[in-house]
Design an enzyme around this catalytic site. Sequence first.
Site, PDB file in Angstrom:
ATOM      1  N   HIS A 169      46.828  84.187  29.909  1.00  0.00           N
ATOM      2  CA  HIS A 169      47.331  85.486  29.454  1.00  0.00           C
ATOM      3  C   HIS A 169      47.576  85.481  27.953  1.00  0.00           C
ATOM      4  CE1 HIS A 169      50.951  83.070  30.051  1.00  0.00           C
ATOM      5  NE2 HIS A 169      51.618  83.912  29.260  1.00  0.00           N
ATOM      6  N   HIS A 193      46.882  81.695  26.571  1.00  0.00           N
ATOM      7  CA  HIS A 193      47.464  80.389  26.910  1.00  0.00           C
ATOM      8  C   HIS A 193      47.743  80.314  28.403  1.00  0.00           C
ATOM      9  CE1 HIS A 193      50.857  83.029  26.026  1.00  0.00           C
ATOM     10  NE2 HIS A 193      51.608  82.272  26.800  1.00  0.00           N
TER      11      HIS A 193
HETATM   12  C1  SIN Z   1      54.447  81.097  28.386  1.00  0.00           C
HETATM   13  O1  SIN Z   1      53.578  81.684  28.991  1.00  0.00           O
HETATM   14  O2  SIN Z   1      54.979  81.552  27.386  1.00  0.00           O
HETATM   15  C2  SIN Z   1      54.896  79.736  28.864  1.00  0.00           C
HETATM   16  C3  SIN Z   1      54.028  78.663  28.344  1.00  0.00           C
HETATM   17  C4  SIN Z   1      54.508  77.297  28.756  1.00  0.00           C
HETATM   18  O3  SIN Z   1      55.597  77.169  29.325  1.00  0.00           O
HETATM   19  O4  SIN Z   1      53.804  76.328  28.483  1.00  0.00           O
END
Ligand code: SIN
Length: 285
Positions: A105, A261
């Site tokens: 996302h 990410h």
């Molecule tokens: C997020 O989507 O902001 C969390 C990413 C993570 O905890 O690695």
Amino acid sequence: MGETGEYKTIRVKPLSPMIGAEIEGVDLSKPLGNAEFDDIHAAFLKHHVIFFRDQTLTPDQHKAFGRRFGTLNIHPYVKGMADHPEVLEIIKEPSDRINFGGGWHSDMSFLEEPALGSMLYAMEVPEVGGDTLFASQYAAWDALSEGLKATLGQLTAIHSAAEEYGARGHSSAKRASMDSEVVGDDVPEYEHPVVRTHPETGRKGLYINPAFTLRFKGWSRKESKPLLDYLFDVSRREAFTCRFRWTPGALAFWDNRCVWHYALNDYHGQRRHMRRVTINGGKVS
Ligand code: SIN
């Protein structure tokens, strides 16, 4: 590998040819001088996600670093820290099975003015596991044919948090050890162009994502799905990604305008505790 000469105050070590770099030589707990800020900003725009290790940050110091880049977001559905509503505590307890952010996302694309960037700071991490993956959406756009680019240039996409935070959604935050609100069915939808031009670099990138993009404007979900699925496959091609292994005190700062990410959920039985500050962006164009 280094980038000597390009920066006056920091050392920058790229993590992959397409995306990601580790930054050395800066203490983020201290107010940044203009030269340090300019170097960090330049590395951020060049590498799209940058990483710092061995930092010791209070929530105030974390927020102060975020504010160098813009105003801070207060998440509409997940509660922040009691005294710091701009700071999200992202926690997975050993007994939790579902994590927060466990799918590709771009943060807050479900807002009318989505996030510029996010700064995630590691308080406690599993001995092994819980890495975060990042994917360059510039690279995804660059990989498409001229014909498909021309078609996508005409399209707008509908984004919403309904699937994640709506009453019928499957919010991971709801089931993880985090304080999130279950909103009703009335989750707003916003339109963004499918290809966006980065306001600072001028580069084009794909701006859709599996978590929050529902369909193309004027198309049904069924009609949209095959093309969205194709584009999502391009967006997460291995060559366009990097992977960060967390250590306590590490901080990742990613550009939501050109990066996806994915928080891996491969550490059941261990605790992971992060803090996130999200920087507001403007309208997508
Ligand atoms: C997020 O989507 O902001 C969390 C990413 C993570 O905890 O690695």
